[in-house]
Design a protein around this motif. Structure first.
Motif: not given
Length: 543
Positions: A48-50, A53-58, A100-102
């Motif tokens: 992953x790039x972070x 949760x949040x930064x990874x998903x973005x 689901x989740x973002x």
């Protein structure tokens, strides 16, 4: 008529790469996910790039590094105008749908500045990170927040409470009926009060199938992001999954006393976080990990339900299926809880990609060890649908060549990940300025180098030390390795993709003229002879 192509992009939350049968877990059986791996390619070096949760998903949703999209922490909005996968797919006629989740937070200030109503068509597209929200549920619902559809569903099923998500789906009950709060690790070995069929994972599976059923009548190709909330905490599962595994299934913690004694200052500060201190206790691991495994087993069972549904409707031959996670979970390894840092338990993810086309037949059931980044999925999806990934915007690379049995000669030699701890009390413990709370990982398949602003680097040799127990950041014999990886990091940092409004093709066409033409006037020319030669070269008639 031929059926349109689709993409089913399945993401779990906080699922470790090594907690699947096909990735080697000795007691956790995941036959349905394993079957998916046999039908596609399992990527064994995906990062992953972070690792949060949040930064990874973005990064997943934009195809861009954290340093480029600017969303460094949970709750940090993705700025209005930042291109997303949904924007790219919309241009080629593909619906980009969420179930689901973002963990997406809307940029309300940006929308207001541009005069865009958040509930307008454009406003929803921007506020939902380019997704069409068929059903959004980020979990983690504190009392007093607007309730999602799932809460309404629970109430319809008779689960009455001010917060049915917490009080039924994520809490247990004592013998006398009193509530056992699922947020507390001590209750992780209790069964959730909700019936299994009404818990979050099967509910979201059904909602995904509802969308697919409705979409078939529409006829438009779709990319559906089915984003499960589990096995993310609260660590609590419904029966029969709550009692499916026990302390005997808990693997020994991967950690050493040396890690504590010679810990890097940032690493030491994270070991001292409350969740790390608690998850380092054997008592906590013996309660949490069996439930974590049960939640994964429930996901695997739902994969069986979902794959049977797709097969019944004849969609397996036209649907690319991706199974992955937004990051891992330390689970007490390295004296850590949560995610946060860059050990493989946190930053490495499971990734299975099934391309249904005949061009991918030769790679079915194989394992690819190429270095993969989460940002590679966005260009892969665009490529699969027949579009051209905009390489002046996207920083990932399409996986299609790898899925079809080739590996480009210029495939990446390193992967990058970032972390910004300015929002954590670690910053206060270390007395770091906000702008200096940055960590950067560079991994070349053997050596994992971590640049820590304001501190010495960290370095791990995963060939000699695959469990990442020995930090060699102060080892002078590794100076050449650190210099090489630091150079790779600096080269990457100095060349972000910032030309998002001007395509590479447009830049190349302009530069190829080798002349500057302004308002029809050629500038910087010495005399008439040079002017005549230039006009002839570019096909302009003589004056």
């Amino acid at each position: 008529m031929s059926r349109p192509k689709n993409v089913l992009w399945i993401m779990c939350d906080q699922l470790r790469y090594d907690y699947l049968g096909c990735t080697g877990h000795p007691t956790l059986k995941t036959p349905n996910i394993d079957a998916m791996a046999k039908r596609g390619v399992r990527f064994s070096n995906a990062y992953v790039q972070s690792p949060i949760c949040g930064p990874s998903r973005m990064s997943f949703y934009t195809g861009r590094y954290m340093r480029s999209h600017g969303s460094h922490w949970n709750g940090w909005p993705l700025r209005v105008g930042e291109p997303t996968l949904g924007d790219h797919l919309k241009k080629i006629g593909v619906r980009n749908v969420l179930v689901g989740k973002t963990h997406m937070t809307p940029d309300l200030e940006g929308l207001k500045m541009l005069g865009i109503a958040p509930d307008s068509i454009i406003g929803v597209h921007v506020a939902e990170c380019g997704f069409e929200p068929y059903e959004r549920d980020d979990g983690l619902h504190p009392t007093g927040r607007p309730r999602p559809k799932y809460d309404a569903y629970l109430r319809e099923r008779g689960y009455e409470a001010p917060n049915p998500w917490e009080h039924w789906a994520n809490s247990g009950a004592d013998d006398d009926g009193s509530l056992q709060n699922g947020w507390l690790l001590v209750h992780a070995d209790k069964a959730a009060r909700v019936a299994e069929e009404d818990s979050e994972t099967p509910y979201m599976t059904r909602r995904a199938m509802d969308f697919i059923t409705e979409a078939e009548a529409n006829g438009r190709p779709w990319c559906m992001h089915l984003s499960y909330i589990k096995p993310h905490w609260p660590y609590i599962a419904p029966e029969p999954y709550a009692s499916m595994y026990g302390p005997g299934d808990v693997l020994p913690a991967v950690r050493s006393e040396q890690e504590k004694q010679s810990a890097h200052p940032v690493f030491a500060a994270y070991m001292d976080m409350r969740y790390s201190r608690n998850m380092s206790r054997d008592e906590a691991r013996e309660k949490v990990i069996p439930t974590y495994m049960g939640l994964i087993k429930q996901i695997d069972d739902q994969m069986g339900v979902l794959m049977d549904f797709l097969e019944t409707r004849g969609l397996l031959d036209t649907t690319m299926i991706v199974f992955t996670s937004d990051h891992g979970d330390y689970l007490g390894d390295h004296w850590m809880g949560e995610k946060d840092l860059f050990h493989d338990a946190s930053a490495k993810i499971p990734l299975i990609v099934i391309d249904p086309s005949t061009a991918a037949d030769a790679t079915r059931g194989t394992v690819c060890d190429a270095l993969i980044e989460a940002i590679d999925l966005a260009p892969t999806f665009i490529d699969y649908f027949g579009g051209k990934p905009p390489d002046h915007i996207l920083e990932g690379r399409s996986l299609m060549p790898l899925l079809h049995g080739g590996r480009p000669a210029d495939w990446r030699k390193v992967v990058f990940s970032e972390y910004d701890y300015c929002m954590q009390d670690v910053r206060l413990k270390l007395n770091q300025p906000i702008e200096q709370c940055r960590l950067f990982m560079v991994f070349d398949g053997r050596w994992k180098y971590i640049h820590a602003s304001g501190f010495r680097p960290m370095l791990y040799d995963l060939l000699e030390d695959p469990q990442e127990l020995v930090d060699r950041g102060e080892d002078s014999s590794c100076a050449d390795v650190m210099a090489r990886l630091q150079s790779a990091l600096f080269e990457w940092a100095l060349h972000p993709k910032g030309h998002i409004t001007t395509s590479t093709e447009k830049i190349a066409a302009y530069a190829e003229k080798q002349l500057q033409v302004r308002n029809g006037i050629l500038i910087g020319i010495w005399d008439e002879a040079e002017l005549s030669a230039i006009r002839k070269k570019i096909g302009v008639p003589p004056a």
